[in-house]
Design an enzyme around this catalytic site. Structure first.
Site, PDB file in Angstrom:
ATOM      1  N   LYS A 190       0.727  -1.251  -0.092  1.00 27.93           N
ATOM      2  CA  LYS A 190      -0.014  -0.149  -0.096  1.00 27.93           C
ATOM      3  C   LYS A 190       0.945   1.328  -0.013  1.00 27.93           C
ATOM      4  CE  LYS A 190      -1.788   2.450   3.251  1.00 27.93           C
ATOM      5  NZ  LYS A 190      -1.544   3.962   2.742  1.00 27.93           N
ATOM      6  N   GLU A 264      11.051   0.491   9.813  1.00 28.02           N
ATOM      7  CA  GLU A 264      12.026   1.687   9.210  1.00 28.02           C
ATOM      8  C   GLU A 264      11.293   2.738   9.737  1.00 28.02           C
ATOM      9  OE1 GLU A 264      13.494   4.538   7.988  1.00 28.02           O
ATOM     10  OE2 GLU A 264      13.273   3.926   6.173  1.00 28.02           O
ATOM     11  N   CYS A 298      13.470  10.480   6.568  1.00 34.32           N
ATOM     12  CA  CYS A 298      13.576   9.916   7.812  1.00 34.32           C
ATOM     13  C   CYS A 298      15.139  10.168   8.380  1.00 34.32           C
ATOM     14  CB  CYS A 298      13.356   8.481   7.847  1.00 34.32           C
ATOM     15  SG  CYS A 298      13.922   7.709   6.563  1.00 34.32           S
ATOM     16  N   GLU A 392      10.587  14.940  15.618  1.00 33.85           N
ATOM     17  CA  GLU A 392      10.788  14.901  14.220  1.00 33.85           C
ATOM     18  C   GLU A 392       9.955  15.869  13.519  1.00 33.85           C
ATOM     19  OE1 GLU A 392       9.722  11.039  12.110  1.00 33.85           O
ATOM     20  OE2 GLU A 392      11.693  11.202  10.966  1.00 33.85           O
TER      21      GLU A 392
HETATM   22  P1  NAI Z   1       2.318   7.464   8.942  1.00 36.05           P
HETATM   23  O1  NAI Z   1       3.221   6.851   9.697  1.00 36.05           O
HETATM   24  O2  NAI Z   1       0.920   7.570   9.366  1.00 36.05           O
HETATM   25  O3  NAI Z   1       2.127   7.072   7.220  1.00 36.05           O
HETATM   26  C1  NAI Z   1       2.743   6.017   6.796  1.00 36.05           C
HETATM   27  C2  NAI Z   1       1.972   5.000   6.138  1.00 36.05           C
HETATM   28  O4  NAI Z   1       1.431   4.191   7.049  1.00 36.05           O
HETATM   29  C3  NAI Z   1       0.917   5.468   5.080  1.00 36.05           C
HETATM   30  O5  NAI Z   1       0.925   4.629   3.995  1.00 36.05           O
HETATM   31  C4  NAI Z   1      -0.377   5.313   5.812  1.00 36.05           C
HETATM   32  O6  NAI Z   1      -1.568   5.188   5.296  1.00 36.05           O
HETATM   33  C5  NAI Z   1       0.165   4.179   6.727  1.00 36.05           C
HETATM   34  N1  NAI Z   1      -0.687   4.036   7.814  1.00 36.05           N
HETATM   35  C6  NAI Z   1      -1.218   4.779   8.920  1.00 36.05           C
HETATM   36  N2  NAI Z   1      -1.754   4.130  10.122  1.00 36.05           N
HETATM   37  C7  NAI Z   1      -1.668   2.655   9.697  1.00 36.05           C
HETATM   38  C8  NAI Z   1      -1.872   1.644  10.602  1.00 36.05           C
HETATM   39  N3  NAI Z   1      -2.503   1.637  11.631  1.00 36.05           N
HETATM   40  N4  NAI Z   1      -1.555   0.444   9.996  1.00 36.05           N
HETATM   41  C9  NAI Z   1      -0.845   0.362   8.963  1.00 36.05           C
HETATM   42  N5  NAI Z   1      -0.676   1.357   7.979  1.00 36.05           N
HETATM   43  C10 NAI Z   1      -1.051   2.640   8.648  1.00 36.05           C
HETATM   44  O7  NAI Z   1       2.716   9.028   8.711  1.00 36.05           O
HETATM   45  P2  NAI Z   1       2.215  10.370   8.016  1.00 36.05           P
HETATM   46  O8  NAI Z   1       0.921  10.657   8.961  1.00 36.05           O
HETATM   47  O9  NAI Z   1       1.901  10.434   6.711  1.00 36.05           O
HETATM   48  O10 NAI Z   1       3.041  11.610   8.824  1.00 36.05           O
HETATM   49  C11 NAI Z   1       3.158  11.809  10.111  1.00 36.05           C
HETATM   50  C12 NAI Z   1       4.491  12.141  10.473  1.00 36.05           C
HETATM   51  O11 NAI Z   1       5.042  10.678  10.427  1.00 36.05           O
HETATM   52  C13 NAI Z   1       5.640  12.881   9.711  1.00 36.05           C
HETATM   53  O12 NAI Z   1       5.287  14.268   9.946  1.00 36.05           O
HETATM   54  C14 NAI Z   1       6.889  12.600   9.793  1.00 36.05           C
HETATM   55  O13 NAI Z   1       7.186  13.018  11.088  1.00 36.05           O
HETATM   56  C15 NAI Z   1       6.580  10.908  10.126  1.00 36.05           C
HETATM   57  N6  NAI Z   1       6.959  10.210   8.991  1.00 36.05           N
HETATM   58  C16 NAI Z   1       8.022   9.607   9.046  1.00 36.05           C
HETATM   59  C17 NAI Z   1       8.527   8.967   7.810  1.00 36.05           C
HETATM   60  C18 NAI Z   1       9.799   8.001   8.160  1.00 36.05           C
HETATM   61  O14 NAI Z   1      10.295   7.672   6.789  1.00 36.05           O
HETATM   62  N7  NAI Z   1      10.540   8.154   9.284  1.00 36.05           N
HETATM   63  C19 NAI Z   1       7.781   8.736   6.821  1.00 36.05           C
HETATM   64  C20 NAI Z   1       6.222   9.229   7.067  1.00 36.05           C
HETATM   65  C21 NAI Z   1       6.071  10.072   7.949  1.00 36.05           C
END
Ligand code: NAI
Length: 783
Positions: A190, A264, A298, A392
């Site tokens: 996804k 990750e 990240c 972050e």
């Molecule tokens: P997120 O962690 O919510 O989203 C990442 C992915 O996880 C998306 O595909 C989302 O649809 C999916 N997701 C969300 N909840 C889930 C669940 N319960 N089970 C399985 N999949 C789920 O990140 P978001 O809301 O887009 O960003 C929020 C903050 O997270 C950002 O501001 C940043 O600080 C951090 N972030 C960090 C990343 C990294 O690579 N370390 C990448 C994206 C966000």
């Protein structure tokens, strides 16, 4: 503007990338995109709009994946998996190679689409994201070809459920899909809701390249769709990249399911500039560290730590550089920084910055146009407790603080719950390597930053997650050995009795606990009777939460064991073997007193001694590697201990089970809090004197006897514990995985009684892998 005028001002004119082909593709899908399941696109269903963050305009509509969609995708992946895994490695390699070639053929299309969907500059998608995607598929075509020879005895997990974020949509897809397919798995992936389009284009590329139906399935949707995938019964391995918060949710969601997991997650990586650094190069480093991809990275170098002596000069150089960064249209080839992925993220950045300013931080900002853009920002006067130092931000915002000595620098660098990456700048490579060894991070870049290659592992320490992507380590995450199965043995009830009370005249002594190199009375003041062949065999201390906390503290205080040479640790383990050997008869008699037959008891002791030798031998041989990555770089993959490990031992083979788990852990430099067999703890408590006489430093091995699952829970909850091995019941294993989510410890749980500890399965490199984490250190060279 005439050429003369241009030469006068040296202004850049616009250099727009042609987006007409991508626009044509989007127009052709004006009625929306469906999912890609079993080799075909489904009809578009109800869903959501996707926006171009740079303009705010709607560019596509995608379908919100339902549980029925996820079911269909998992079913397709399951059906395809057997045949995919049965293909020869060579046949799989040809498929991956075909994908790599097709990605290259569509490189410009994918780069433009990624820029429109995500807002990142075309310079980055064209020169970094898409080339790295192709590189990843080439590299893993190679792994498919040679995995059977290089990694014998391993099999694919089966169906992988993969959920990825929006910051590197296509690159994260490649990092997930390439190793999964190379290893013989099939995939349900996804993409993030903000950026689903390149994943759908990639599905089209795979169909065009002739990938068999069902091998990859792409389901679009939000977090609920993600949760339906990660929690699906038919998924064998979950791989997630995203926020630490969601990573923890997933850890808890799938606890006890037996699914493999790699995470990750976020970071707050230090960027350390020493006084003798090439400051101009370090300034360019900051540009790549925090203004690359608008800081939505990240592993972004988000905290500059600069030596006090050069801080003022560095700050002025950095501000001058920041002033000329061009922020704007992502499709302009002259743009340095594009749009923030979504207004929600922009609001989040603004809110955090406002909070930081209210706490005293001072901002220095460049320019940014109206719309979903945020200016490059340096923050000074920022205390360690300021929200901008701890959270972050995931935006182009970097904090700057100073340090005086290398020791200060390390302390500040490690003052975070994360541990993804670090960047270190000094012309003195000795100093850089010394700091690299001390920084808690999975990736360390020396005099460079944000360098990636498929041939090296990438992944974090601490709350940045576990598991690696890329290289051999990354392949291992998509392979498994057949896990021992069975029905866990039930534990009898514990009967508490006053410690040292000696309720039964036949009981000659009460074993204490072993904490910080000393025998300690249990905090509860109670003991429990240990059953033997003829009635009670003795009393063991009834350890409780306080005892575990004391033991973790003692284990955490040990200095010098992790940094001791492998040779030193080997010597200690040989000495342990020698001392155990000298008392072999006594230990055999102890085992017999539990009811173990004479020959079996002697064999258990003998195997335990040999196992000490085996791990002593490995202590200076379980090496890292030097990866072939970029030219003029050495990339050192160094196995490092996890830190303090909780080790809950099997019931049935009390001496051998203990040795089989504790020895590999300490051979690699970990310190251990061990919970021995609850039923037969005396085989472990008899070891106190052996440990004391074997030069094992105080605190390296701590032993707490008592109720297995209560002690295991305290260990799993404890933030001072970095890794948890648990051999026990089904519910206990699930509990350990749930509780370990707090600080994202690495866990290994297994049913008690499933493994034959006396055989080949009871020892091996797999134990050493689980007792270590790899730090990849990038060192560029060149005169
Ligand atoms: P997120 O962690 O919510 O989203 C990442 C992915 O996880 C998306 O595909 C989302 O649809 C999916 N997701 C969300 N909840 C889930 C669940 N319960 N089970 C399985 N999949 C789920 O990140 P978001 O809301 O887009 O960003 C929020 C903050 O997270 C950002 O501001 C940043 O600080 C951090 N972030 C960090 C990343 C990294 O690579 N370390 C990448 C994206 C966000």
């Amino acid at each position: 503007m005439s050429i003369k005028e241009i030469l006068k001002s040296m202004e850049y004119g616009p250099a727009p990338e042609d987006s007409s082909v991508v626009q044509g593709w989007l127009d052709a899908h004006a009625d929306g995109f469906g999912h890609f399941i079993n080799g075909v696109f489904t009809a578009p269903g109800p869903g959501f709009e996707v926006h171009n963050p740079a303009t705010g305009g709607v560019i596509a509509c995608v379908t919100q994946g339902t549980t029925a969609d996820v079911d269909a995708a998992v079913h397709a992946a399951r059906k395809a998996q057997a045949n995919w895994a049965k293909l020869s490695g060579h046949a799989r390699a040809r498929h991956l190679y075909a994908i790599a070639r097709h990605v290259q053929q569509h490189a410009r299309f994918l780069a433009v689409l990624e820029s429109i969907d995500n807002g990142k500059p075309i310079r980055e998608t064209r020169d970094i994201d898409v080339p790295l995607v192709a590189r990843h598929f080439y590299h893993h075509a190679g792994w498919a070809e040679i995995a059977a020879d290089e990694l014998p005895g391993y099999a694919a997990h089966g169906v992988c459920g993969q959920v990825i974020p929006w910051n590197f949509p296509l690159l994260m897809l490649a990092w997930k899909i390439a190793p999964a397919l190379a290893a013989g798995n099939t995939v349900v992936l996804k993409p993030a809701e903000y950026t689903p389009l390149t994943a759908l284009a990639f599905a089209q590329v795979c169909a065009e390249a002739g990938l068999p139906a069902g091998v990859i399935n792409i389901v679009t949707g939000d977090g609920a769709t993600g949760a339906a995938i990660t929690g699906h019964k038919g998924v064998d391995k979950v791989a997630f990249t995203g926020s630490t918060e969601v990573g923890k949710t997933i850890r808890r969601q799938i606890a006890g399911s037996g699914k493999a997991l790699t995470l990750e997650l976020g970071g707050k990586s230090p960027f350390v500039v020493f006084a003798d650094a090439d400051l101009d190069a370090a300034v360019e480093g900051v540009v790549d560290a925090i203004w690359f991809n608008q800081g939505q990275v990240c592993c972004a170098g988000a905290r500059i730590l600069v030596a006090e002596a050069v801080a003022a000069r560095f700050e002025s150089l950095l501000k001058a550089r920041m002033a000329v960064l061009r922020v704007g249209d992502p499709l302009d080839k002259c743009t340095d920084m594009g749009a923030i992925v979504h207004p929600v993220q922009l609001d989040r950045i603004r809110a955090l910055v406002a909070q930081g300013v209210a706490q005293g931080a001072v901002l220095h900002q460049g320019d940014a146009p109206e719309g979903c853009f945020y200016p490059p920002t340096i923050v000074t006067n920022v205390q360690p407790a300021n929200v901008l130092s701890t959270e972050e931000i995931f935006g182009p915002v970097v904090t700057m603080t100073t340090f005086r000595s290398p020791t200060d620098a390390v302390e500040l660098a490690n003052n975070t719950r994360y541990g993804l990456a670090a960047s270190i700048w000094s012309e003195n490579v000795n100093l850089c390597l010394d700091i690299a060894a001390q920084v808690k991070a999975g990736v360390v870049w020396i005099n460079c930053t944000n360098v990636f290659d498929a041939g090296a592992g990438f992944g974090g320490y601490r709350e940045s997650g576990f598991g690696r992507e890329g290289g051999r380590e990354g392949m291992m995450a998509y392979l498994r050995r057949p896990a021992p199965t069975g029905t866990p043995a039930e534990l009898p009830e514990l009967q508490a009795t006053p410690h040292g009370g000696g309720a039964d005249a036949a009981i000659d002594r009460t074993a204490k606990l072993f904490v910080g190199g000393k025998q300690a009375r249990p905090d509860s003041g109670y003991a429990y009777a240990v059953a033997g062949r003829k009635g009670a065999a003795g009393l063991a201390g009834l350890g409780n939460r306080k005892d575990i906390r004391n033991a973790v503290e003692a284990a955490g205080k040990v200095s010098g064991w992790a940094s001791a040479t492998g040779h030193n640790r080997a010597q200690v383990l040989y000495y342990l073997a020698e001392n155990l050997s000298a008392r072999a008869n006594e230990f055999a008699a102890r085992l017999e007193s539990f009811g173990t037959k004479g020959a079996t008891a002697r064999a258990e002791v003998e195997t335990a001694i040999r196992r000490c030798f085996w791990y002593a031998a490995q202590a200076d041989k379980f090496d890292g590697a030097v990866h072939h990555t970029k030219s003029a770089h050495v990339t050192l993959a160094m196995p490092e201990p996890l830190g303090v490990m909780g080790v809950v031992c099997p019931t049935g083979v009390p001496l051998l089970g203990f040795i089989s788990l504790v020895l590999p852990a300490i051979a690699m430099g970990n310190t251990v809090v061990a919970v021995p067999s609850q039923v037969h703890p005396l085989a472990a408590t008899d070891l106190y004197q052996v440990l004391e006489t074997s030069d094992i430093p105080a605190g390296v091995v701590n032993i707490i006897t008592g109720p297995r699952d209560i002690l295991a829970k305290t260990l799993a909850e404890h933030d001072g514990v970095a890794g948890m091995w648990y051999v026990g019941g089904r519910d206990g294993g699930a509990m350990v995985e749930v509780e370990s989510a707090g600080n994202l410890k690495q866990t290994w749980t297994e049913f008690d009684g499933a493994r034959d500890w006396s055989g080949a399965d009871g020892q091996g490199r797999a134990f050493l892998h689980r007792a270590t984490q790899i730090k990849n250190i990038w060192v560029p060279y060149g005169a």
